[in-house]
Design a protein around this motif. Sequence first.
Motif, PDB file in Angstrom:
ATOM      1  N   ALA A  53       0.824  -1.209   0.000  1.00 56.07           N
ATOM      2  CA  ALA A  53       0.000   0.000   0.000  1.00 56.07           C
ATOM      3  C   ALA A  53       0.859   1.261   0.000  1.00 56.07           C
ATOM      4  N   PHE A  54       2.011   1.217   0.648  1.00 51.40           N
ATOM      5  CA  PHE A  54       2.866   2.406   0.723  1.00 51.40           C
ATOM      6  C   PHE A  54       3.252   2.895  -0.665  1.00 51.40           C
ATOM      7  N   PHE A  55       3.695   1.998  -1.532  1.00 54.31           N
ATOM      8  CA  PHE A  55       4.141   2.417  -2.851  1.00 54.31           C
ATOM      9  C   PHE A  55       2.970   2.829  -3.743  1.00 54.31           C
ATOM     10  N   ASP A  56       1.837   2.148  -3.636  1.00 58.81           N
ATOM     11  CA  ASP A  56       0.663   2.576  -4.394  1.00 58.81           C
ATOM     12  C   ASP A  56       0.191   3.942  -3.932  1.00 58.81           C
ATOM     13  N   ASN A  57       0.224   4.185  -2.634  1.00 55.37           N
ATOM     14  CA  ASN A  57      -0.149   5.500  -2.118  1.00 55.37           C
ATOM     15  C   ASN A  57       0.809   6.577  -2.631  1.00 55.37           C
ATOM     16  N   ALA A  58       2.100   6.262  -2.606  1.00 54.67           N
ATOM     17  CA  ALA A  58       3.101   7.229  -3.078  1.00 54.67           C
ATOM     18  C   ALA A  58       2.899   7.550  -4.550  1.00 54.67           C
ATOM     19  N   LYS A  59       2.601   6.544  -5.343  1.00 54.82           N
ATOM     20  CA  LYS A  59       2.389   6.757  -6.769  1.00 54.82           C
ATOM     21  C   LYS A  59       1.180   7.649  -7.014  1.00 54.82           C
ATOM     22  N   TYR A  60       0.088   7.366  -6.302  1.00 52.40           N
ATOM     23  CA  TYR A  60      -1.120   8.164  -6.510  1.00 52.40           C
ATOM     24  C   TYR A  60      -0.894   9.612  -6.088  1.00 52.40           C
ATOM     25  N   ILE A 226      13.284   6.223   6.184  1.00 47.88           N
ATOM     26  CA  ILE A 226      12.614   7.442   5.754  1.00 47.88           C
ATOM     27  C   ILE A 226      11.247   7.592   6.414  1.00 47.88           C
ATOM     28  N   ARG A 227      10.596   6.468   6.687  1.00 43.37           N
ATOM     29  CA  ARG A 227       9.232   6.510   7.209  1.00 43.37           C
ATOM     30  C   ARG A 227       9.181   6.614   8.737  1.00 43.37           C
ATOM     31  N   ARG A 228      10.311   6.885   9.385  1.00 40.52           N
ATOM     32  CA  ARG A 228      10.315   7.041  10.835  1.00 40.52           C
ATOM     33  C   ARG A 228       9.611   8.339  11.238  1.00 40.52           C
ATOM     34  N   LEU A 288      13.782  16.511  -0.391  1.00 42.71           N
ATOM     35  CA  LEU A 288      12.333  16.687  -0.480  1.00 42.71           C
ATOM     36  C   LEU A 288      11.627  15.382  -0.842  1.00 42.71           C
ATOM     37  N   VAL A 289      12.276  14.527  -1.620  1.00 44.19           N
ATOM     38  CA  VAL A 289      11.697  13.202  -1.890  1.00 44.19           C
ATOM     39  C   VAL A 289      11.573  12.417  -0.588  1.00 44.19           C
ATOM     40  N   SER A 290      12.591  12.485   0.234  1.00 42.32           N
ATOM     41  CA  SER A 290      12.541  11.795   1.526  1.00 42.32           C
ATOM     42  C   SER A 290      11.420  12.346   2.399  1.00 42.32           C
ATOM     43  N   CYS A 291      11.265  13.664   2.411  1.00 40.09           N
ATOM     44  CA  CYS A 291      10.187  14.275   3.194  1.00 40.09           C
ATOM     45  C   CYS A 291       8.820  13.867   2.656  1.00 40.09           C
ATOM     46  N   PHE A 292       8.706  13.781   1.346  1.00 42.15           N
ATOM     47  CA  PHE A 292       7.448  13.337   0.735  1.00 42.15           C
ATOM     48  C   PHE A 292       7.132  11.900   1.139  1.00 42.15           C
ATOM     49  N   PHE A 293       8.112  11.001   1.013  1.00 43.08           N
ATOM     50  CA  PHE A 293       7.893   9.600   1.397  1.00 43.08           C
ATOM     51  C   PHE A 293       7.541   9.475   2.880  1.00 43.08           C
ATOM     52  N   ALA A 294       8.100  10.353   3.698  1.00 45.61           N
ATOM     53  CA  ALA A 294       7.843  10.273   5.135  1.00 45.61           C
ATOM     54  C   ALA A 294       6.370  10.473   5.461  1.00 45.61           C
ATOM     55  N   TRP A 295       5.658  11.231   4.617  1.00 45.04           N
ATOM     56  CA  TRP A 295       4.252  11.521   4.883  1.00 45.04           C
ATOM     57  C   TRP A 295       3.295  10.644   4.089  1.00 45.04           C
ATOM     58  N   VAL A 296       3.819   9.750   3.263  1.00 47.77           N
ATOM     59  CA  VAL A 296       2.957   8.828   2.517  1.00 47.77           C
ATOM     60  C   VAL A 296       2.371   7.790   3.484  1.00 47.77           C
ATOM     61  N   PRO A 297       1.057   7.617   3.515  1.00 46.97           N
ATOM     62  CA  PRO A 297       0.457   6.629   4.437  1.00 46.97           C
ATOM     63  C   PRO A 297       0.963   5.223   4.154  1.00 46.97           C
ATOM     64  N   ARG A 298       1.131   4.443   5.205  1.00 49.08           N
ATOM     65  CA  ARG A 298       1.590   3.059   5.057  1.00 49.08           C
ATOM     66  C   ARG A 298       0.431   2.091   4.932  1.00 49.08           C
ATOM     67  N   ARG A 299      -0.726   2.487   5.429  1.00 50.34           N
ATOM     68  CA  ARG A 299      -1.874   1.569   5.437  1.00 50.34           C
ATOM     69  C   ARG A 299      -2.711   1.740   4.173  1.00 50.34           C
ATOM     70  N   HIS A 300      -3.638   0.836   3.989  1.00 54.48           N
ATOM     71  CA  HIS A 300      -4.536   0.880   2.838  1.00 54.48           C
ATOM     72  C   HIS A 300      -5.516   2.039   2.995  1.00 54.48           C
ATOM     73  N   MET A 301      -5.570   2.914   1.975  1.00 53.29           N
ATOM     74  CA  MET A 301      -6.447   4.086   1.973  1.00 53.29           C
ATOM     75  C   MET A 301      -7.468   3.946   0.844  1.00 53.29           C
ATOM     76  N   TRP A 302      -8.409   4.904   0.790  1.00 54.39           N
ATOM     77  CA  TRP A 302      -9.413   4.841  -0.263  1.00 54.39           C
ATOM     78  C   TRP A 302      -8.800   4.989  -1.649  1.00 54.39           C
ATOM     79  N   PHE A 303      -7.650   5.661  -1.736  1.00 48.87           N
ATOM     80  CA  PHE A 303      -7.009   5.903  -3.029  1.00 48.87           C
ATOM     81  C   PHE A 303      -5.907   4.901  -3.347  1.00 48.87           C
ATOM     82  N   THR A 304      -5.677   3.935  -2.458  1.00 51.46           N
ATOM     83  CA  THR A 304      -4.577   2.984  -2.695  1.00 51.46           C
ATOM     84  C   THR A 304      -4.745   2.235  -4.002  1.00 51.46           C
ATOM     85  N   VAL A 305      -5.972   1.828  -4.312  1.00 55.99           N
ATOM     86  CA  VAL A 305      -6.224   1.077  -5.543  1.00 55.99           C
ATOM     87  C   VAL A 305      -5.873   1.896  -6.778  1.00 55.99           C
TER      88      VAL A 305
END
Length: 393
Positions: A53-60, A226-228, A288-305
């Motif tokens: 879910a983390f990578f799908d969230n990041a992509k969206y 990064i996700r700490r 800034l990429v690291s900061c962006f990844f830090a705020w990407v949700p790790r769990r399944h969200m409505w937009f993960t799909v």
Amino acid sequence: MTNSLRPHGYQRTPLPQEAAPTPPSPRTEEPGQQATTPPAASPAGQKPKQRDAFFDNAKYLAIVLVAMAHSWEPLTDSSRTAEALYMVVYTFHMPAFIVISGYFSRSFDMRPDRLKRLITGIAVPYVLFEVAYTLFKRWADDDPTYDFSLLDPWYLTWFLVSLFVWRLTTPIWKLVRWPIPLALAVATLAAVSPDIGDDLDMQRLLQFLPFFILGLCMKPEHFQMIRRRSVRIASVPIFACAFVFAYWAAPRMSSAWFYHRDSVQELGAPPWTGPVMTLALFGCSVVLVSCFFAWVPRRHMWFTVLGAGTLYGYLLHGFLAKGSRFWGWFDEYQWLHKPLGEITVTIIAATVVTVLCTPPIQRAFRFAMEPKMAWAFRKDPAEQARSRTTPAS
């Protein structure tokens, strides 16, 4: 000089499926495509690998920022705030896509099935959309003589041809001892080479190369770092400082530096700025990429799909982004340059690209972006041997 009609490239963004804590699977998924591992590939009693879910969230989230930044581009001349936001987002949105693309290319080799995926998932969409964009420009911009050229990527297709070359050279980068410094050296040489030409948008291909190599060198534990929580907290003042600096720099610095499509000479700067700007922009983008990844949700969200459809949103939103310029919407409706208009444009861009990432759109355009094309390839000898030895059911 590069083609001024293709000012901002985007990202197939593209990003294959794989759970971050696990080693790469033998099968590499192309950016923006849904995982389709056949049941036979999984050992008996094991479930197919699930998407992370983390990578799908990041992509969206990244593709939404892409569309929003494209919608801000006509507003930057009249709004210093829009220009500052534009510069900040352009610092990290494409690098984020490219880093993840590199990360999921770690297992790429010259195995026949992976080469087939490279052709059907990247090369074929590149050809089809290069043709489609050319026809669209001829019609929408009233330019019937605009030439077809597969060597001169137009607008968003630069990312596809770059990803094709990057991934094809992955085995070489995995052999060298210091891949990231070498990639930075290549990018620096490109930045000071004004005669490199427009073929395959080579400036972007080479100047964005270090981000792909960075992703290629990353391991799952790097994303865990990064996700700490501490990184997430630190990212807030970092983004604030980036915006303040961009607001100061907006009237003093051309945003063309963030496109990586021109040499420093073409940007009117002396050659010595090539190494300085290459390293400075790379460092700022990585932060800034690291900061962006830090705020990407790790769990399944409505937009993960929707993360599985970012290629669709990336390529299809380009027609509307360019059409709005060709048809003069931003000149005709001056209220769009007011704060309320800027907010409206931003919401529309985010909504449109979200719709274009949905499963119905994916099904409608899968023929162009994920074609099977079994008719075009010889059957793998290993598959033939398996089929001969498998008893009939």
